[in-house]
Design a protein around this motif. Structure first.
Motif, PDB file in Angstrom:
ATOM      1  N   TRP A  43       0.807  -1.214   0.000  1.00  0.00           N
ATOM      2  CA  TRP A  43       0.000   0.000   0.000  1.00  0.00           C
ATOM      3  C   TRP A  43       0.843   1.269   0.000  1.00  0.00           C
ATOM      4  CZ3 TRP A  43      -4.875   0.557  -1.205  1.00  0.00           C
ATOM      5  CH2 TRP A  43      -5.725  -0.548  -1.117  1.00  0.00           C
ATOM      6  N   TYR A  44       1.953   1.278   0.715  1.00  0.00           N
ATOM      7  CA  TYR A  44       2.738   2.495   0.832  1.00  0.00           C
ATOM      8  C   TYR A  44       3.933   2.535  -0.110  1.00  0.00           C
ATOM      9  CZ  TYR A  44      -0.014   3.641   4.953  1.00  0.00           C
ATOM     10  OH  TYR A  44      -1.047   3.937   5.801  1.00  0.00           O
ATOM     11  N   GLY A  45       4.173   1.419  -0.806  1.00  0.00           N
ATOM     12  CA  GLY A  45       5.226   1.415  -1.817  1.00  0.00           C
ATOM     13  C   GLY A  45       6.622   1.309  -1.256  1.00  0.00           C
ATOM     14  N   MET A  46       6.762   1.004   0.037  1.00  0.00           N
ATOM     15  CA  MET A  46       8.084   0.868   0.647  1.00  0.00           C
ATOM     16  C   MET A  46       7.940   0.049   1.933  1.00  0.00           C
ATOM     17  SD  MET A  46       8.592   4.654   2.357  1.00  0.00           S
ATOM     18  CE  MET A  46       8.093   5.478   0.837  1.00  0.00           C
ATOM     19  N   PRO A  47       9.020  -0.610   2.347  1.00  0.00           N
ATOM     20  CA  PRO A  47       8.949  -1.341   3.625  1.00  0.00           C
ATOM     21  C   PRO A  47       8.830  -0.353   4.789  1.00  0.00           C
ATOM     22  CG  PRO A  47      10.839  -2.036   2.294  1.00  0.00           C
ATOM     23  CD  PRO A  47      10.315  -0.778   1.675  1.00  0.00           C
ATOM     24  N   ALA A  48       8.177  -0.793   5.845  1.00  0.00           N
ATOM     25  CA  ALA A  48       8.159   0.013   7.064  1.00  0.00           C
ATOM     26  C   ALA A  48       9.521  -0.065   7.730  1.00  0.00           C
ATOM     27  CB  ALA A  48       7.086  -0.507   8.020  1.00  0.00           C
ATOM     28  N   ASP A  49       9.937   1.031   8.343  1.00  0.00           N
ATOM     29  CA  ASP A  49      11.169   1.021   9.103  1.00  0.00           C
ATOM     30  C   ASP A  49      11.014   0.038  10.268  1.00  0.00           C
ATOM     31  OD1 ASP A  49      13.114   1.930  11.284  1.00  0.00           O
ATOM     32  OD2 ASP A  49      13.701   3.185   9.595  1.00  0.00           O
ATOM     33  N   PRO A  50      12.018  -0.777  10.548  1.00  0.00           N
ATOM     34  CA  PRO A  50      11.910  -1.735  11.656  1.00  0.00           C
ATOM     35  C   PRO A  50      11.506  -1.082  12.979  1.00  0.00           C
ATOM     36  CG  PRO A  50      13.850  -2.228  10.349  1.00  0.00           C
ATOM     37  CD  PRO A  50      13.288  -0.942   9.806  1.00  0.00           C
ATOM     38  N   ALA A  51      11.884   0.178  13.163  1.00  0.00           N
ATOM     39  CA  ALA A  51      11.535   0.860  14.420  1.00  0.00           C
ATOM     40  C   ALA A  51      10.037   1.009  14.584  1.00  0.00           C
ATOM     41  CB  ALA A  51      12.206   2.239  14.470  1.00  0.00           C
ATOM     42  N   MET A  52       9.285   1.045  13.480  1.00  0.00           N
ATOM     43  CA  MET A  52       7.839   1.191  13.590  1.00  0.00           C
ATOM     44  C   MET A  52       7.226   0.014  14.325  1.00  0.00           C
ATOM     45  SD  MET A  52       4.867   1.572  10.652  1.00  0.00           S
ATOM     46  CE  MET A  52       4.422  -0.159  10.562  1.00  0.00           C
ATOM     47  N   TRP A  53       7.698  -1.190  13.997  1.00  0.00           N
ATOM     48  CA  TRP A  53       7.121  -2.389  14.593  1.00  0.00           C
ATOM     49  C   TRP A  53       7.447  -2.495  16.070  1.00  0.00           C
ATOM     50  CZ3 TRP A  53       3.711  -3.662  11.285  1.00  0.00           C
ATOM     51  CH2 TRP A  53       3.976  -3.657   9.900  1.00  0.00           C
ATOM     52  N   GLN A  54       8.439  -1.759  16.545  1.00  0.00           N
ATOM     53  CA  GLN A  54       8.782  -1.778  17.961  1.00  0.00           C
ATOM     54  C   GLN A  54       7.920  -0.822  18.773  1.00  0.00           C
ATOM     55  OE1 GLN A  54      12.988  -0.947  18.123  1.00  0.00           O
ATOM     56  NE2 GLN A  54      13.509  -2.663  16.789  1.00  0.00           N
ATOM     57  N   VAL A  82       8.872   6.073  10.884  1.00  0.00           N
ATOM     58  CA  VAL A  82       8.135   5.128  10.049  1.00  0.00           C
ATOM     59  C   VAL A  82       8.703   5.027   8.648  1.00  0.00           C
ATOM     60  CG1 VAL A  82       5.912   4.687   8.958  1.00  0.00           C
ATOM     61  CG2 VAL A  82       6.018   5.370  11.347  1.00  0.00           C
ATOM     62  N   LEU A  83       9.004   6.137   8.023  1.00  0.00           N
ATOM     63  CA  LEU A  83       9.449   6.135   6.640  1.00  0.00           C
ATOM     64  C   LEU A  83      10.965   6.052   6.563  1.00  0.00           C
ATOM     65  CD1 LEU A  83       7.153   8.933   5.186  1.00  0.00           C
ATOM     66  CD2 LEU A  83       6.806   6.483   5.080  1.00  0.00           C
ATOM     67  N   HIS A  84      11.475   5.350   5.560  1.00  0.00           N
ATOM     68  CA  HIS A  84      12.912   5.325   5.349  1.00  0.00           C
ATOM     69  C   HIS A  84      13.430   6.716   5.031  1.00  0.00           C
ATOM     70  CE1 HIS A  84      13.691   1.143   5.819  1.00  0.00           C
ATOM     71  NE2 HIS A  84      12.825   0.787   4.894  1.00  0.00           N
ATOM     72  N   ASP A  85      12.647   7.507   4.284  1.00  0.00           N
ATOM     73  CA  ASP A  85      13.056   8.878   3.990  1.00  0.00           C
ATOM     74  C   ASP A  85      12.557   9.775   5.125  1.00  0.00           C
ATOM     75  OD1 ASP A  85      10.419   8.429   3.312  1.00  0.00           O
ATOM     76  OD2 ASP A  85      10.435   9.841   1.639  1.00  0.00           O
TER      77      ASP A  85
END
Length: 339
Positions: A155-166, A225-228
């Protein structure tokens, strides 16, 4: 505020006609060892601390909603639970129907929940400590970390940053509440169990619930959340608002208001960070939504019906956009789904 006195009060316990049912009953037990084994298998590995002098009266109901497991749980005794084995691959959305619980996770200390509140945590990436009151009744979702990560990237076109899942967080009973979706899902599960567990209806509910959780996760995860992560906050707010209202096709003005900036500022931010306008971003997400739904379509559903549901009101123009984006006509995608 959403009333928990709705169907949720009897979710998985009474059928659509209001009659008592054991259709979704998994187990009833007064044995702590049996209770631990049962709930570990249903949720995730955890440690259970109890007063062994107390006699539990634990009841578990459960059903599948696509890739989610929806379960109703009452321990019947006050307990302390701790999840510190964070490699099991599951996440939890714990919603109280009754009781007063306290949850903690890394960076989220001492969150108090009352009826109508939810606590969301990915226990494959974060720990969880819970103090659960004796009178607790909860309606819980168990989900696969991998499935949610795939949904985020789709949906967002990029992986979620691992920190989001924490990041673990509380959803109250306001606009971000899970209650309306849980109510809808529970109704569907009781009326159309097989279609919800394995069919298109279940995949539809899975997408609705998953996107609701992901949108909330992105908001609570903040800039991580975002890599950028250099993208301005108002751009992230705008993207999350559009993702939550895709089918309504919000105007530029509505998106800008939600992000707290002018249309010009918003457009400049998108052009600089994404290389496209806000409306181009929104159209791309809507096209992806149509494609996903076409891939899942069954029965007599048509391209026009599905496209209309995503705000594409001109069939010929939509077909042209779709072919330009995906290299095939929407009718071709639909035929493949039905074969």
């Amino acid at each position: 505020m959403y009333a928990t006195e709705s169907l949720l009060s009897n979710a998985l316990v009474r059928d659509a006609a209001g009659e008592q049912t054991e259709r979704f009953l998994v187990a009833q037990s007064r044995d702590w060892d049996e209770i631990l084994a049962l709930t570990q298998a249903l949720y995730t590995p955890y440690k259970l601390k109890v007063d062994t002098r107390a006699m539990p009266s634990t009841t578990v109901y459960a059903t599948q909603i696509g890739a989610f497991t929806l379960s109703r749980l009452s321990f019947g005794a006050q307990i302390e639970a701790c999840v510190d084995q964070v490699a099991a691959g599951n996440g939890l959305a714990l919603t109280l129907l009754q009781g007063h619980n306290r949850y903690s996770s890394r960076g989220t200390q001492g969150v108090e929940l009352v009826a109508g509140d939810s606590f969301v945590v990915d226990t494959s990436c974060a720990n969880l400590e819970a103090l659960i009151s004796q009178d607790t009744q909860s309606l819980n979702l168990v989900f696969s970390h991998q499935r949610m990560a795939e949904m985020h990237e789709r949906w967002y076109g990029m992986p979620a940053d691992p920190a989001m899942w924490q990041t673990a967080f509380k959803l109250g009973s306001g606009a971000a509440s899970l209650l309306p979706l849980l109510d809808y899902a529970a109704r569907c599960a009781m009326e159309k169990t097989e279609q919800v567990a394995q069919g298109l209806l279940g995949r539809h509910l899975e997408e609705l619930i998953g996107m609701h959780l992901l949108s909330a996760w992105r908001q609570h995860g903040g800039a991580r959340v975002l890599h950028d992560s250099a993208a301005p906050a108002h751009l992230r707010l705008a993207e999350d608002y559009m993702m939550a209202h895709l089918r309504d096709v919000p105007t530029r003005e509505a998106v800008a208001r939600a992000a707290g900036v002018s249309v010009r500022t918003l457009t400049d931010a998108f052009l600089k960070a994404r290389g496209q306008s806000p409306m181009a971003f929104q159209r791309e997400m809507r096209l992806r939504g149509v494609r996903e739904e076409l891939r899942l379509a069954q029965g007599e559903r048509s391209v026009t019906d599905i496209a209309f549901g995503w705000g594409f009101l001109h069939p010929s123009q939509f077909a042209k956009l779709y072919r330009q984006r995906f290299g095939e006509l929407p009718s071709q995608t639909l035929r493949q789904a039905k074969h």
